[in-house]
Design an enzyme around this catalytic site. Structure first.
Site, PDB file in Angstrom:
ATOM      1  N   GLN D 126       0.822  -1.213   0.000  1.00  0.00           N
ATOM      2  CA  GLN D 126       0.000   0.000   0.000  1.00  0.00           C
ATOM      3  C   GLN D 126       0.854   1.260   0.000  1.00  0.00           C
ATOM      4  O   GLN D 126       1.556   1.529   0.972  1.00  0.00           O
ATOM      5  CB  GLN D 126      -0.897  -0.003   1.255  1.00  0.00           C
ATOM      6  CG  GLN D 126      -1.767   1.228   1.389  1.00  0.00           C
ATOM      7  CD  GLN D 126      -2.567   1.215   2.680  1.00  0.00           C
ATOM      8  OE1 GLN D 126      -2.098   0.724   3.700  1.00  0.00           O
ATOM      9  NE2 GLN D 126      -3.773   1.751   2.652  1.00  0.00           N
ATOM     10  N   GLY D 127       0.789   2.027  -1.085  1.00  0.00           N
ATOM     11  CA  GLY D 127       1.591   3.245  -1.181  1.00  0.00           C
ATOM     12  C   GLY D 127       0.784   4.488  -0.843  1.00  0.00           C
ATOM     13  O   GLY D 127       0.549   5.337  -1.713  1.00  0.00           O
ATOM     14  N   SER D 129       0.831   6.259   2.835  1.00  0.00           N
ATOM     15  CA  SER D 129       1.505   7.151   3.795  1.00  0.00           C
ATOM     16  C   SER D 129       2.814   7.693   3.249  1.00  0.00           C
ATOM     17  O   SER D 129       3.482   7.054   2.435  1.00  0.00           O
ATOM     18  CB  SER D 129       1.819   6.385   5.085  1.00  0.00           C
ATOM     19  OG  SER D 129       0.652   6.073   5.769  1.00  0.00           O
ATOM     20  N   GLU D 244     -11.183  -0.973   5.493  1.00  0.00           N
ATOM     21  CA  GLU D 244     -10.096  -1.381   6.367  1.00  0.00           C
ATOM     22  C   GLU D 244     -10.532  -1.305   7.826  1.00  0.00           C
ATOM     23  O   GLU D 244     -10.334  -2.223   8.605  1.00  0.00           O
ATOM     24  CB  GLU D 244      -8.891  -0.459   6.124  1.00  0.00           C
ATOM     25  CG  GLU D 244      -7.642  -0.853   6.894  1.00  0.00           C
ATOM     26  CD  GLU D 244      -6.542   0.207   6.796  1.00  0.00           C
ATOM     27  OE1 GLU D 244      -6.783   1.280   6.213  1.00  0.00           O
ATOM     28  OE2 GLU D 244      -5.451  -0.057   7.316  1.00  0.00           O
ATOM     29  N   SER D 382      -5.315   6.846  13.163  1.00  0.00           N
ATOM     30  CA  SER D 382      -4.945   6.681  14.568  1.00  0.00           C
ATOM     31  C   SER D 382      -6.189   6.716  15.448  1.00  0.00           C
ATOM     32  O   SER D 382      -7.239   7.206  15.044  1.00  0.00           O
ATOM     33  CB  SER D 382      -4.002   7.805  14.995  1.00  0.00           C
ATOM     34  OG  SER D 382      -4.737   9.008  15.125  1.00  0.00           O
ATOM     35  N   ASN D 383      -6.051   6.194  16.658  1.00  0.00           N
ATOM     36  CA  ASN D 383      -7.214   6.179  17.548  1.00  0.00           C
ATOM     37  C   ASN D 383      -7.685   7.594  17.883  1.00  0.00           C
ATOM     38  O   ASN D 383      -8.865   7.797  18.174  1.00  0.00           O
ATOM     39  CB  ASN D 383      -6.899   5.376  18.812  1.00  0.00           C
ATOM     40  CG  ASN D 383      -6.898   3.875  18.529  1.00  0.00           C
ATOM     41  OD1 ASN D 383      -6.934   3.461  17.365  1.00  0.00           O
ATOM     42  ND2 ASN D 383      -6.878   3.073  19.577  1.00  0.00           N
ATOM     43  N   GLU D 384      -6.777   8.549  17.818  1.00  0.00           N
ATOM     44  CA  GLU D 384      -7.203   9.937  18.017  1.00  0.00           C
ATOM     45  C   GLU D 384      -8.123  10.371  16.867  1.00  0.00           C
ATOM     46  O   GLU D 384      -9.154  11.011  17.097  1.00  0.00           O
ATOM     47  CB  GLU D 384      -5.979  10.868  18.088  1.00  0.00           C
ATOM     48  CG  GLU D 384      -5.183  10.754  19.402  1.00  0.00           C
ATOM     49  CD  GLU D 384      -4.276   9.531  19.458  1.00  0.00           C
ATOM     50  OE1 GLU D 384      -4.016   8.911  18.395  1.00  0.00           O
ATOM     51  OE2 GLU D 384      -3.835   9.170  20.567  1.00  0.00           O
TER      52      GLU D 384
END
Lengths: 383, 397, 383, 397
Positions: D126-127, D129, D244, D382-384
């Site tokens: 997966q490109g 990030s 996802e 992220s969880n944030e």
């Protein structure tokens, strides 16, 4: 696998919600709390009219044949509206004792009266030394001519002064905590030898400490096997746990909704405080805790009819643990995010918080159920 | 480094303790242990006992009744009072308005008010918060308009603790509505007997009455009762709040409560097995004691640093590290009340009003104190505000 | 009551900090880790030159007479720089065994060599079955002509392969966990019967499992009373706990500083992520946790010389508990707030995290010390 | 309400379990139990076994190899795979790029790529990030410039999982730098054998190599490899990320790990007392099992609701409630690895590389998995970020 309500269930849900919204809003409840009795017989008769009091009983006994899902629906609404009348003690706890322990004759005698609101029951089981250990009964039941004599003390009997009749547990034989030798006895609250010391609970309910001095109970008023009642007691308390979990979900749902609404409207530093990220994330955590609690309340409902008492007990402990954790977190954060207004009795959220905290103190707190669960087999054991 | 107290400090602690043993009526100690409040007369009585000893306002300038103790001795004194537990003096007088008056007040104000504060001849309350301004204190709307040698106050204060007992209130009011938020605020001392002052007690979730709404309806206040300069009230308020935060750790109270928990948990309450026999309970208590000890050490570090600062630069400003004391202090007071409530078990359901049943004396101050102390993380600058202070003032975020 | 360093202590602190900053930065450390030995003798000799290796010994033995504060200063710097050389095992743990258990003759023989860097020691005490129970020693020590024969296994001996000489605990009498009957014996790592299986630890140190097959130890190499060593062992481990708490504070301090710096510089959504309130509050909580840990590390230093072993043990457990809690929180949040970069070995914060997690696994983890504390008298007991 | 599974669903679960018992090589199961990773060849081997059974891509359209199972059966299948534990197929192919291709790809792309994804003939990575764009994915800087019937890509991707094994990468690249952030991004399929692609493995804190940096240096990609419309890549990426998130609860893995903890804790590790004899440990495990059960129930509720949605409106959009699954799923995977590590005791210090000593087999997958899974609360949004999604999309804050 389908979590949607049936048409009848949806109807029940709507009618209960409508009724409480109309006649049991926060102001109405405040008037009830301020009344001398501290509860409302009118509200009680309204629940009878809606069919809620006969809900869990079989039609052949004079009830409406509701199951755990129907009880869940009612209890969630009760939690949301903070109903103080003794529904849980009469129509869930005592009703379960009657259903699982009472003879057909006894049920025929009592159920119709309970269903039409004339007979309020309470389950007088807990004792000062017992904490939440169900087998820890020191009250003695002595066989005498034509019946039994009860001697002992029952403590923090919720609804104990409101009830017309008490279902009292007493020990025929064996030391406290022995699993056999327990019986259940119907006792009129005004019978000779019964002393009731009534008081208010922290969350605006009524409770009583009850002293039994050689109280005579006739054979006809014995509920089931007078020396083998523990399985019935355990089952009734497990049903009460499933019900109180649903009540807690109702109260949490309301507390989260009020808090989110408050975050949207309350202005500080020139903006709604709901724009502050730290508070947004706190609200998100409250929502997650609520949904986890809702899931486990459903798990309790799924498992409460389970025949194997061990499996059932494990499921109820698991649900009560999740409820305890979510309720403490949601309750405390609801107060924190409301700030000062949450600290006053003039605003509903504080009452929700108090009820949520007190639910942990009924039928075993977090530590009690963690111990019970940790002593058993794994919750994740597969069939 | 000189870790640990000096022999003189240890002797001083013993001296305070001996005094408390001799001077404090046992009934006061028991009430506090059980989370109950002293009556107005009882607190006044105790304040006069302290005053006779010369210890009513230890932290004040010696000229006005202070003891001259250094910060460590002051801390030891507070700690002993709290953990005994003995009553603390009324903070609105001795720790809030008192220091404002002796720091910023006129000579006449000092002479008039300070001796009466020290003896609790006057019961003061704090007129800061308003219904629309909680953590955003500077958004206050109460106005004071100059009218000759008087100010005329209109507005409403909220969450005013113990105002029902008070005969004086110190008020933040807007004296210049054209100025920016923090400017244009003045600090006024108001006699609550003035016409137009109304107090409405509000029941809190612990079932007690300690907060009030205070209404001002054309209340006339002599201009002599303005503290310091007009429109400079925000500075005095910040000074006051900084002092307040420093006193909020109240480690002694948490220590006293942890000790009470251990005592109750060692006994057989109503015939049940002692809770201390449960290893999970013992671990929970032990873990909490660690957190209390850590906070006590942190407080010592802050105070030792303040003493160092004080020696170098005179009176210290509020240390942003005091936000740690506020956060952890409130959290630990809350955690101890939670453990106490959990210890009590089903008896926590019992409400201890007039009608409470016998046999639950051990349960007093369980649930009610738990409910009451939820306020600690809200008031005095909410813990969220304190975290922002740490992030900005200490970490530079 | 004064937490300021003395002039000499400040000098020590500055010189250690300067040395590590110059010759033990992250790149230098990476080179050491990548070297075949996995540690640096040059770094070790530099510590000897600075006087750090002889620090805790009495001047009459050839040391510099440093106390707990001096050890704290060094360990904090070691924690900050993530020094992997076996300072703790040699100059704190084994040194404490020698100081409290060794005869003057033994000290005269060994201390000068330790101080000048030529003799690296390790304390081979833990055994596979013991977890962290100090008395749980199964390795046997049998009296023979002129000495003792040791048989048994020691596991996860930190620095065990690096050491020139091991201090091995062995049991003369009694079952495992019996408080008496333990002795301490100096064993050369290359002595006949010693098998050392060396490996790397998760945090880049060296450790070893050691097998002792009838290893002969001459009388002259016995450390103290050969049947009464447990008090010495307990005292040495308590000193190591105080030291490792200081190391943890150094590592936490660095992790918090790196995280705050990262929050200030890292841009997301067009702004520095340190402007997000949720992250600001998390950083504030990290700071609070750090300061609480620092306080308890100081408490450990204050209490480590305490004569009453019970009081001392309680204080060390309390400190280790706080360190465990703060380290886990700070470590995990440092990674979380760094995001992906924190997950790589190419960035220091991940190494700090790993060390912080592993410190919990040395000398007893959170649960171990909670148990030890809960079994004793109250930490808050007043004199 | 129909609480609990139907008899058919229960039978289906048994069928899956029987298949796994019969078809999965024991060495793969053991590796996964111990937190180890299968080799590339091993995973390909297993994928082909699944493929032969017709179960390699159950959630795909039947036309491309899907099974036609409803969401509950798909969930049961996933759960059984995870808790067995059996290997999951390579999600970059089967759950990420696969659904994008069959939903938005051209007929030719479908025919070319889907069968090879299903059999793991192609290993995808997966490109998305980039070093400068973590949670702020749309800030990506990699550019793709049209040059005739090719795009020329320049830039750098980061945190690219298992890129060292991959022969294909799906890339988000900026094709219009004048457009606003989320616009002007395209979704391209890139053969990693193309000149100019460089992969640099990066060691992670668990000591493993699973992430990489991928560099693009004038990499020419045929325009046929553009998925969907140019400059619409952000829509496809959002679709992909929504899928996802739904798969991130991975309750089965947490269940398997809890079971392994119970098994290890019942035994005498290296002669020590079984950890399960310690009531505190038992309580901690029991408490964790409750949280896992709660998440499992929550997942059932989300899936049952999706099935309801699906029946009413066709393919559902990502449910914001899936953010709960992401948050709790990652937290519980982390909590189980933490408990596993704590169970292991001092042996957690041992690093299990090639040189690890004997006698610590029980400790495998202890500390390393704990370190590795810290990533779960960071990646995949992220969880944030998930908390913000809940606050905004669900609570309306």
């Amino acid at each position: 696998m389908n979590f949607d309500l049936s048409e009848e269930q949806q109807l029940l849900k709507d009618s209960v919600a409508r009724t409480f919204a109309k006649s049991y809003d926060f102001e109405a409840r405040a008037r009830i709390l301020a009344s001398p009795a501290g509860w409302s017989r009118a509200a009680w008769m309204q629940m009878a009219e809606l069919g809620l009091l006969g809900l869990p009983f079989a039609p052949e006994d004079g009830g409406f044949g509701g199951g755990p899902v129907e009880t869940m629906i009612v209890m969630e609404a009760i939690g949301r509206a903070l109903v103080v009348e003794p529904y849980l003690s009469t129509a869930v706890l005592a009703a379960a004792v009657l259903r699982h322990g009472g003879s057909p004759a006894l049920r025929a005698r009592l159920v119709p009266q309970v269903a039409d609101g004339c007979l309020i029951l309470a389950f007088a089981h807990g004792e000062p030394q017992a904490r939440w250990e169900l087998s820890d009964v020191a009250t003695s039941a002595e066989r005498v001519e034509g019946g039994y004599l009860l001697c002992g003390r029952k403590s923090v009997v919720v609804g104990g002064d409101v009830a017309d009749m008490l279902i009292v547990s007493g020990r025929m034989s064996g030391p406290p905590r022995h699993p056999t030798g327990l019986g259940l006895f119907l006792v009129n609250g005004s019978a000779p030898g019964v002393t009731i010391k009534a008081y208010a609970t922290q969350d605006g309910r009524r409770a009583a400490d009850i002293r039994l001095d050689s109280v005579f109970v006739a054979d006809v008023d014995v509920v089931g096997d007078p020396a083998g009642a523990l399985p019935v007691i355990a089952r009734a308390v497990d049903e009460a746990i499933a019900a109180i979990c649903a009540e807690a979900v109702g109260a949490m749902d309301e507390a989260v909704a009020m808090t989110v609404e408050y975050l949207k409207t309350r202005q500080q530093f020139g903006v709604a405080i709901g724009t502050f990220q730290a508070l947004q994330h706190r609200a998100a955590d409250m929502f997650v805790a609520l949904e986890q609690a809702r899931s486990m309340a459903l798990f309790a409902v799924m498992s409460v009819a389970e025949k194997n008492p061990q499996t059932r007990a494990i499921a109820m402990s698991a649900a009560k643990i999740q409820i305890a954790r979510s309720a403490r977190f949601i309750g405390e954060q609801a107060i924190q995010l409301h700030g000062g207004i949450g600290m006053t009795m003039e605003y509903k959220v504080g009452h929700l918080f108090k009820r949520l905290v007190m639910i942990d103190k009924e039928f075993g707190d977090l530590d009690h159920h963690l111990d019970r669960l940790a002593a058993g087999t794994s919750l994740l054991e597969e069939a | 480094m000189e870790l640990g107290f000096t022999p003189e400090e240890i002797a001083f602690r013993q001296e305070v303790r001996s005094f408390l043993r001799a001077a404090l009526p046992e009934v006061y100690r028991r009430k506090l242990s059980e989370g109950r409040r002293l009556s107005k007369d009882e607190l006044a009585h105790w304040t006069r006992i302290l005053h006779a000893q010369g210890w009513a306002v230890p932290h004040w300038p010696v000229e006005w009744g202070g003891t001259g103790w250094d910060p460590v001795r002051q801390m030891i004194f507070r700690d002993e009072i709290q953990q005994f537990p003995a009553p603390e003096t009324l903070s609105f007088g001795t720790s809030m308005v008192g220091p404002v008056v002796y720091t910023f007040g006129s000579r006449a104000q000092k002479a008039r008010f300070l001796p009466r504060i020290a003896r609790l001849d006057d019961w003061w309350c704090q007129g800061f918060s308003e219904p629309g301004a909680g953590s955003d204190l500077a958004a206050l709307k109460t106005r004071a308009v100059r009218d000759g040698d008087h100010f005329v106050i209109n507005g409403q204060k909220a969450w005013t603790t113990l105002a029902q007992h008070a005969n004086w209130i110190f008020v933040l009011a807007r004296t210049d509505s054209t100025a920016k938020k923090q400017q244009g605020i003045s600090f006024l001392l108001v006699d609550m007997a003035s016409p137009g002052v109304t107090v409405r007690p509000v029941e809190t979730i612990d079932g007690g009455f300690e907060i009030n709404e205070v209404f001002f309806d054309d209340v006339r206040v002599p201009a002599d009762n303005l503290v310091g300069a007009e429109n400079k009230g925000w500075d005095y308020a910040k000074f006051l709040l900084g002092n307040e935060r420093n006193g909020q750790a109240r480690v002694g109270l948490s220590k006293a409560r942890a000790r009470r928990i251990r005592e109750l948990a060692s006994a057989s309450l109503n015939g049940a097995a002692p809770r201390l026999a449960d290893p999970a309970f013992r671990r929970r208590l032990a873990g909490l004691e660690v957190e209390i000890k850590a906070l006590e050490m942190t407080q010592l570090r802050v105070i030792a640093a303040e003493r160092g600062e004080g020696q170098r630069q005179g009176e210290g400003k509020p240390n942003p590290a005091s936000s740690i004391l506020k956060i952890r202090g409130s959290e630990l007071q809350q955690a101890t009340t939670e453990l106490l409530m959990d210890l009590i078990g089903p008896a926590a359901l019992v409400r201890h009003a007039d009608e409470g049943p016998d046999g639950y004396d051990f349960a007093r101050g369980g649930a009610s104190t738990y409910f009451n102390l939820r306020k600690l993380s809200i008031y005095g600058g909410s813990n969220e505000i304190q975290r922002t202070i740490i992030a900005k003032a200490i970490l530079g975020l």
